[in-house]
Design an enzyme around this catalytic site. Structure first.
Site, PDB file in Angstrom:
ATOM      1  N   HIS A 279       1.085  -1.480  -0.040  1.00 30.94           N
ATOM      2  CA  HIS A 279       0.065  -0.077   0.443  1.00 30.94           C
ATOM      3  C   HIS A 279       1.121   1.167  -0.038  1.00 30.94           C
ATOM      4  O   HIS A 279       0.256   2.804  -0.410  1.00 30.94           O
ATOM      5  CB  HIS A 279      -1.057   0.312   1.574  1.00 30.94           C
ATOM      6  CG  HIS A 279      -2.297  -0.805   0.995  1.00 30.94           C
ATOM      7  ND1 HIS A 279      -2.329  -2.390   1.014  1.00 30.94           N
ATOM      8  CD2 HIS A 279      -3.346  -0.365   0.222  1.00 30.94           C
ATOM      9  CE1 HIS A 279      -3.270  -2.682   0.784  1.00 30.94           C
ATOM     10  NE2 HIS A 279      -4.330  -1.314   0.056  1.00 30.94           N
TER      11      HIS A 279
ATOM     12  N   TRP B 162      -6.684  -6.224  -6.953  1.00 30.48           N
ATOM     13  CA  TRP B 162      -7.329  -8.187  -6.645  1.00 30.48           C
ATOM     14  C   TRP B 162      -6.083  -8.855  -6.283  1.00 30.48           C
ATOM     15  O   TRP B 162      -5.760  -9.829  -5.434  1.00 30.48           O
ATOM     16  CB  TRP B 162      -8.718  -8.202  -6.819  1.00 30.48           C
ATOM     17  CG  TRP B 162      -9.608  -7.142  -6.061  1.00 30.48           C
ATOM     18  CD1 TRP B 162      -9.751  -6.263  -5.525  1.00 30.48           C
ATOM     19  CD2 TRP B 162     -11.037  -7.026  -7.040  1.00 30.48           C
ATOM     20  NE1 TRP B 162     -10.831  -5.281  -4.866  1.00 30.48           N
ATOM     21  CE2 TRP B 162     -11.831  -6.055  -5.973  1.00 30.48           C
ATOM     22  CE3 TRP B 162     -11.198  -7.900  -7.849  1.00 30.48           C
ATOM     23  CZ2 TRP B 162     -13.215  -5.374  -6.373  1.00 30.48           C
ATOM     24  CZ3 TRP B 162     -13.271  -7.431  -7.596  1.00 30.48           C
ATOM     25  CH2 TRP B 162     -13.825  -6.323  -7.224  1.00 30.48           C
TER      26      TRP B 162
END
Length: 103
Positions: A21, A76
């Site tokens: 992230h 994803w």
């Protein structure tokens, strides 16, 4: 509109989740903004490996359309090895009910 939700990491993946992230792809950042997302924060409960997400969105329908973008599906797939996912590699995500808000 504010959304809160929870997801779950696999054991030992805390550092990798944070690393990925911190290196969020610019295309993914653009998709989030283009679909009305801002002030996106994810918290980790280290004891349970539960992730708590908070995001402000403009419109629920616009936000939902982001799930069907190619970049989101690529993200994803990239994240599927470190967290609980559904058969389509989307994260298992449970919406949380707002019970209090103060501006």
């Amino acid at each position: 509109m504010i959304k809160g939700f929870k997801m779950k990491l696999y054991p030992g993946q805390e550092a990798e989740y944070e690393k990925r992230h911190n290196e969020l792809w610019p295309e993914m950042q653009d998709m989030i903004h283009e679909h009305g997302g801002k002030n996106y924060t994810i918290f980790l409960d280290r004891e349970t490996l539960t992730l708590f997400g908070y995001i402000e969105i403009e419109d629920e329908e616009l936000w939902a359309k982001g799930a069907d973008t190619a970049i989101n599906r690529k993200w994803w797939d990239f994240m599927a090895d470190i967290m609980e996912t559904n058969p389509d590699n989307s994260p298992v995500s449970i919406d949380l009910k707002t019970v209090f808000h103060l501006d």
